[in-house]
Design an enzyme around this catalytic site. Structure first.
Site, PDB file in Angstrom:
ATOM      1  N   HIS A 157       0.853  -1.207   0.000  1.00 20.46           N
ATOM      2  CA  HIS A 157       0.000   0.000   0.000  1.00 20.46           C
ATOM      3  C   HIS A 157       0.884   1.250   0.000  1.00 20.46           C
ATOM      4  CE1 HIS A 157      -3.960  -2.002   0.680  1.00 20.46           C
ATOM      5  NE2 HIS A 157      -3.150  -2.957   1.120  1.00 20.46           N
TER       6      HIS A 157
HETATM    7  C1  HEM Z   1      -0.583 -11.617   5.782  1.00 16.34           C
HETATM    8  C2  HEM Z   1      -1.374 -10.636   5.427  1.00 16.34           C
HETATM    9  C3  HEM Z   1      -0.930  -9.194   5.253  1.00 16.34           C
HETATM   10  C4  HEM Z   1       0.320  -8.686   5.136  1.00 16.34           C
HETATM   11  C5  HEM Z   1       1.653  -9.422   5.139  1.00 16.34           C
HETATM   12  C6  HEM Z   1       0.188  -7.256   4.993  1.00 16.34           C
HETATM   13  C7  HEM Z   1       1.239  -6.365   4.870  1.00 16.34           C
HETATM   14  C8  HEM Z   1       1.114  -4.987   4.832  1.00 16.34           C
HETATM   15  C9  HEM Z   1       2.201  -4.050   4.935  1.00 16.34           C
HETATM   16  C10 HEM Z   1       3.667  -4.431   5.108  1.00 16.34           C
HETATM   17  C11 HEM Z   1       1.679  -2.786   4.874  1.00 16.34           C
HETATM   18  C12 HEM Z   1       2.425  -1.474   4.968  1.00 16.34           C
HETATM   19  C13 HEM Z   1       2.270  -1.022   6.420  1.00 16.34           C
HETATM   20  C14 HEM Z   1       2.986   0.260   6.841  1.00 16.34           C
HETATM   21  O1  HEM Z   1       4.153   0.467   6.481  1.00 16.34           O
HETATM   22  O2  HEM Z   1       2.365   1.084   7.582  1.00 16.34           O
HETATM   23  C15 HEM Z   1       0.255  -2.922   4.728  1.00 16.34           C
HETATM   24  C16 HEM Z   1      -0.623  -1.873   4.631  1.00 16.34           C
HETATM   25  C17 HEM Z   1      -1.991  -2.016   4.588  1.00 16.34           C
HETATM   26  N1  HEM Z   1      -2.708  -3.182   4.716  1.00 16.34           N
HETATM   27 FE1  HEM Z   1      -1.936  -5.050   4.928  1.00 16.34          FE
HETATM   28  N2  HEM Z   1      -1.147  -6.937   5.043  1.00 16.34           N
HETATM   29  C18 HEM Z   1      -1.856  -8.087   5.204  1.00 16.34           C
HETATM   30  C19 HEM Z   1      -3.228  -8.210   5.308  1.00 16.34           C
HETATM   31  C20 HEM Z   1      -4.117  -7.153   5.246  1.00 16.34           C
HETATM   32  C21 HEM Z   1      -5.536  -7.270   5.425  1.00 16.34           C
HETATM   33  C22 HEM Z   1      -6.277  -8.573   5.734  1.00 16.34           C
HETATM   34  C23 HEM Z   1      -6.056  -6.019   5.249  1.00 16.34           C
HETATM   35  C24 HEM Z   1      -7.490  -5.583   5.326  1.00 16.34           C
HETATM   36  C25 HEM Z   1      -8.247  -5.847   6.348  1.00 16.34           C
HETATM   37  C26 HEM Z   1      -4.960  -5.116   4.990  1.00 16.34           C
HETATM   38  C27 HEM Z   1      -5.089  -3.763   4.742  1.00 16.34           C
HETATM   39  C28 HEM Z   1      -4.035  -2.884   4.625  1.00 16.34           C
HETATM   40  C29 HEM Z   1      -4.200  -1.455   4.429  1.00 16.34           C
HETATM   41  C30 HEM Z   1      -5.511  -0.704   4.269  1.00 16.34           C
HETATM   42  C31 HEM Z   1      -2.913  -0.907   4.403  1.00 16.34           C
HETATM   43  C32 HEM Z   1      -2.551   0.573   4.208  1.00 16.34           C
HETATM   44  C33 HEM Z   1      -2.596   1.235   5.567  1.00 16.34           C
HETATM   45  C34 HEM Z   1      -2.386   2.741   5.550  1.00 16.34           C
HETATM   46  O3  HEM Z   1      -2.904   3.414   4.653  1.00 16.34           O
HETATM   47  O4  HEM Z   1      -1.720   3.263   6.464  1.00 16.34           O
HETATM   48  N3  HEM Z   1      -3.804  -5.841   5.019  1.00 16.34           N
HETATM   49  N4  HEM Z   1      -0.063  -4.263   4.704  1.00 16.34           N
END
Ligand code: HEM
Length: 369
Positions: A76
């Site tokens: 993201h």
């Molecule tokens: C094993 C599963 C997942 C992994 C490895 C993963 C990994 C990541 C990582 C590394 C980031 C960047 C975070 C940062 O630097 O602040 C991220 C952001 C994000 N993830 Fe995940 N994620 C997973 C599952 C999910 C799920 C299930 C959702 C939804 C419910 C989700 C929604 C988001 C959103 C919306 C962001 C952006 C957050 C922002 O705008 O600050 N992710 N994810």
């Protein structure tokens, strides 16, 4: 779609896949899903990775696929930050004792994003895979914060962090020269839920304001009387979902999802309804691949009104500060969550940027973070 993604990948200095045969067929599935197709020729994970914690390995693997971009999210990476308010619906506190479910509206910071770890990737880039994010920070009157994170898909390709890592590794190992069946072919044939998720159509919305979002993980909501229910967030645009054809989407500017939301804000707030879909007694609450039927009832928690672009243009919403975000709101059930995706989310998201809050300066100027 794929050809254009390939060109984008080349423009961004990423390896482009070849365009023939069975490889293309499996790539198309992935491109339609999490869209890592243009990144396939990258090595899979660092040596000795198995000694590291799962969250570290996930971030390492994302960096291997997308390239490491210090100071930006590993996933993201491209997003836009807005301000808004949450107004609770009458009776919302019957589900949860969270303070913002009764009384005065709560100020919000909202970050919309495109999945994938390539900063500045256009909305329709292959690395995005058609997945959008909506992260919301509730700024509580007592100085505290609650967070909600949602994606534009209802469901998830895998139920456990280990499987997500295996999927990303399979993608990394399935480059143009990989023998058939590739590691990705094998992964998808042994993980039908992932294959089905990736094959789902993921049309591009008119703007982030016309895109529905889903909480994916089941949470346990407990009210003041101590009664608990399991539910999943749904965030529904009040104007209704609105999408484009692939052809229309391909002709738009690269940041049209955010640009069109900003334009809509010129005539007033853009609103969503925050709902919780309630589980039936035997619905799975520990498996994000298992979507509950639409016939399950929903409870309306209130209205999210996006009011303006975040003026300070900074990274505000740290994803998945889940212990904070759901302490009094919805929580994962500890009995069920320990083997699920949930367990690794918080550490993974915290380490993604190595604790840095800074973002790419060019993105900041355009209100992206
Ligand atoms: C094993 C599963 C997942 C992994 C490895 C993963 C990994 C990541 C990582 C590394 C980031 C960047 C975070 C940062 O630097 O602040 C991220 C952001 C994000 N993830 Fe995940 N994620 C997973 C599952 C999910 C799920 C299930 C959702 C939804 C419910 C989700 C929604 C988001 C959103 C919306 C962001 C952006 C957050 C922002 O705008 O600050 N992710 N994810």
């Amino acid at each position: 779609m794929f050809q254009r993604a390939r060109q984008d990948g080349e423009a961004l200095g990423m390896a482009a896949p070849r365009t023939c045969g069975g490889f293309m067929r499996s790539i198309r599935i992935v491109a339609a899903g999490i869209g890592l197709a243009a990144l396939m020729a990258v090595a899979a994970g660092a040596a000795g990775a198995e000694e590291k914690a799962l969250g570290t390995r996930l971030v390492d693997q994302m960096n291997a696929l997308y390239g490491a971009h210090p100071g930006t999210r590993a996933n993201h990476a491209t997003g836009a930050v807005f301000e808004g308010t949450f107004t609770p619906a009458q009776g919302a506190d019957a589900l949860s004792s969270a303070v913002f479910l009764k009384g005065a509206p709560t100020p919000l910071t909202i970050r919309f994003s495109n999945a994938g770890g390539v900063p500045e990737a256009p909305d329709t880039h292959a690395s995005v895979g058609g997945i959008r994010g909506m992260a919301i920070k509730f700024r509580l009157a007592n100085g505290g914060e609650n967070d909600i994170v949602c994606i534009s898909a209802n469901g998830f390709p895998v139920a456990a962090g280990e499987d997500f890592l295996a999927l990303l590794q399979a993608v990394g190992a399935s480059g143009p020269d990989a023998p058939k069946p590739t590691a990705l072919d094998k992964f998808l044939s042994s993980h039908p839920a992932a294959a089905a998720f990736l094959a789902q159509p993921k049309p591009v919305a008119v703007s982030y304001g016309t895109q529905p979002f889903f909480g994916v993980n089941a949470l346990k909501f407990t009210n003041a009387q101590g009664i608990s229910k399991f539910g999943r967030y749904q965030i529904v645009p009040e104007s209704g979902p609105a999408y484009l054809s692939d052809d229309e989407a391909a002709k738009r500017p690269p940041t049209a999802l955010a640009d069109n939301l900003r334009t809509a804000l010129e005539t007033g707030p853009v609103k969503f309804r925050l709902l919780v879909q309630l589980a039936a007694a035997d619905d799975p609450t520990n498996d994000a691949t298992k979507v509950w039927p639409d016939s399950r009832p929903t409870v309306e928690l209130g209205e999210i009104a996006i009011t303006k672009q975040e003026g300070r243009e900074r990274t505000l919403v740290h994803a998945h500060q889940l212990d904070q975000g759901h302490r009094r709101f919805g929580r994962p059930d500890p009995q069920h969550a320990h083997r699920g995706v949930w367990r690794i989310l918080r550490p993974t998201h915290q380490m993604s940027r190595s604790g840095e809050r800074s973002v790419d300066k060019g993105a900041q100027r355009r209100g992206h973070a």
